[in-house]
Enzyme design. Structure first.
Site, mmCIF file in Angstrom:
data_model
loop_
_atom_site.group_PDB
_atom_site.id
_atom_site.type_symbol
_atom_site.label_atom_id
_atom_site.label_comp_id
_atom_site.label_asym_id
_atom_site.label_seq_id
_atom_site.Cartn_x
_atom_site.Cartn_y
_atom_site.Cartn_z
ATOM 1 N N ARG A 170 78.077 -25.312 -39.620
ATOM 2 C CA ARG A 170 77.623 -26.661 -39.292
ATOM 3 C C ARG A 170 76.976 -27.310 -40.518
ATOM 4 N NH1 ARG A 170 73.741 -27.395 -34.222
ATOM 5 N NH2 ARG A 170 72.110 -26.838 -35.692
ATOM 6 N N LYS A 202 75.113 -25.981 -27.603
ATOM 7 C CA LYS A 202 74.578 -26.874 -26.574
ATOM 8 C C LYS A 202 75.110 -28.301 -26.729
ATOM 9 C CE LYS A 202 70.185 -26.304 -27.607
ATOM 10 N NZ LYS A 202 70.219 -25.341 -28.731
ATOM 11 N N ARG A 220 63.796 -21.773 -37.578
ATOM 12 C CA ARG A 220 64.109 -22.364 -36.272
ATOM 13 C C ARG A 220 64.332 -21.281 -35.220
ATOM 14 N NH1 ARG A 220 68.819 -25.540 -37.941
ATOM 15 N NH2 ARG A 220 69.110 -26.142 -35.766
ATOM 16 N N ARG A 255 61.528 -27.708 -25.068
ATOM 17 C CA ARG A 255 61.449 -26.637 -26.049
ATOM 18 C C ARG A 255 60.140 -25.869 -25.955
ATOM 19 N NH1 ARG A 255 65.525 -28.580 -29.525
ATOM 20 N NH2 ARG A 255 66.060 -27.426 -31.347
ATOM 21 N N ARG A 261 73.355 -31.161 -42.055
ATOM 22 C CA ARG A 261 72.007 -31.344 -41.497
ATOM 23 C C ARG A 261 70.966 -30.740 -42.427
ATOM 24 N NH1 ARG A 261 71.585 -30.166 -35.078
ATOM 25 N NH2 ARG A 261 69.581 -29.358 -35.805
HETATM 26 O O1 C5P Z 1 67.935 -29.902 -30.699
HETATM 27 P P1 C5P Z 1 68.167 -29.906 -32.175
HETATM 28 O O2 C5P Z 1 68.427 -28.529 -32.723
HETATM 29 O O3 C5P Z 1 69.157 -30.898 -32.614
HETATM 30 O O4 C5P Z 1 66.765 -30.362 -32.807
HETATM 31 C C1 C5P Z 1 66.592 -30.469 -34.190
HETATM 32 C C2 C5P Z 1 65.129 -30.428 -34.527
HETATM 33 O O5 C5P Z 1 64.419 -31.484 -33.888
HETATM 34 C C3 C5P Z 1 64.387 -29.178 -34.093
HETATM 35 O O6 C5P Z 1 64.583 -28.096 -34.976
HETATM 36 C C4 C5P Z 1 62.952 -29.676 -34.093
HETATM 37 O O7 C5P Z 1 62.451 -29.797 -35.401
HETATM 38 C C5 C5P Z 1 63.119 -31.081 -33.531
HETATM 39 N N1 C5P Z 1 62.963 -31.075 -32.056
HETATM 40 C C6 C5P Z 1 61.717 -30.835 -31.508
HETATM 41 N N2 C5P Z 1 61.539 -30.795 -30.155
HETATM 42 C C7 C5P Z 1 62.587 -31.014 -29.324
HETATM 43 C C8 C5P Z 1 63.868 -31.276 -29.863
HETATM 44 C C9 C5P Z 1 64.032 -31.294 -31.254
HETATM 45 O O8 C5P Z 1 60.762 -30.622 -32.234
HETATM 46 N N3 C5P Z 1 62.390 -30.981 -27.993
HETATM 47 MG MG MG Z 2 72.080 -29.846 -30.850
#
Ligand code: C5P
Ligand code: MG
Length: 201
Positions: free
Chosen positions: A139, A25, A156, A100, A145
């Site tokens: 990654r 994404k 996740r 989410r 990360r």
């Molecule tokens: O989108 P991304 O994978 O970079 O997000 C990393 C983390 O940020 C997620 O695993 C979650 O812990 C938090 N997050 C969230 N709600 C969102 C976006 C990110 O809790 N809408």
């Molecule tokens: Mg991302």
């Protein structure tokens, strides 16, 4: 005033990039945003920046993110809205990693309604699970990360299935959900995305 708003409503391109962690994404959102002159909003990147700066918000979300759980909806909704407000007059947005949860999706619709905007398409990148896992492991090596470790990756994905995957129905009902194959090179996927955006928008 009303006419202006309606004109904007018709021309704005507001995309949600949807899919599990590791699907590509962020990579694709950055490329598509540049190509179509859209504002790329990655809520994950925003949260990671807050953590790095050790802000109050950063401290609040640090452990949640490290464990792969979700940050409370109200915090995310506030972040999203204030980020959109900073880009008034944009051609459109790509929401990457948001919404989410159902609550976030509803809040996004309400926010859009208040501005006479609308979500144009929800684009779901489709990649088999074994490929997802290997991308996440890579990654972890490249970006370091804190949430790209085996246990947290697993969590996740569980969190995604439980809280985020149900949004597919929500957007199918609005008839704006589209699946795009996420396999192949970055350029292949980008070309498919442009095809979908150019034809269906
Ligand atoms: O989108 P991304 O994978 O970079 O997000 C990393 C983390 O940020 C997620 O695993 C979650 O812990 C938090 N997050 C969230 N709600 C969102 C976006 C990110 O809790 N809408
Ligand atoms: Mg991302």
């Amino acid at each position: 005033m009303v006419r202006q708003r309606n004109a904007k409503y018709k021309t704005m391109l507001n995309l949600i990039f949807f899919g599990p962690p590791g699907v590509g994404k962020g990579t694709q959102a950055a490329k598509v945003a540049k190509h179509y002159n859209l504002v790329h909003i990655s809520t994950g990147d925003i949260l990671r920046a807050e953590i790095k700066l050790e802000t109050e918000l950063g401290l609040k979300v640090k452990d949640i993110i490290a464990s792969g759980e979700l940050v409370p909806d109200e915090l995310l909704i506030e972040i999203l809205e204030s980020t959109c407000d900073k880009h008034n007059g944009a051609n459109g947005f790509i929401f990457d990693g948001f919404p989410r949860t159902l609550r976030q999706a509803e809040a996004l619709d309400e926010m859009m309604d208040r501005r006479s905007w609308k979500v144009t398409k929800v684009i779901s990148l489709e990649v088999p699970e074994d490929e997802l896992l290997s991308r996440l492991v890579n990654r972890a090596l490249e970006q370091g990360r804190t949430d790209d470790t085996a246990d947290v990756i697993r969590n996740r994905l569980v969190v995604y299935l439980k809280h985020t995957e149900p949004l597919i129905d929500y957007y199918r009902k609005q008839d704006i959900f589209i699946e795009v194959p996420g396999m192949g090179t970055i350029e292949d996927v980008f070309a498919s995305l442009c095809g979908v955006i150019d034809n269906r928008y």
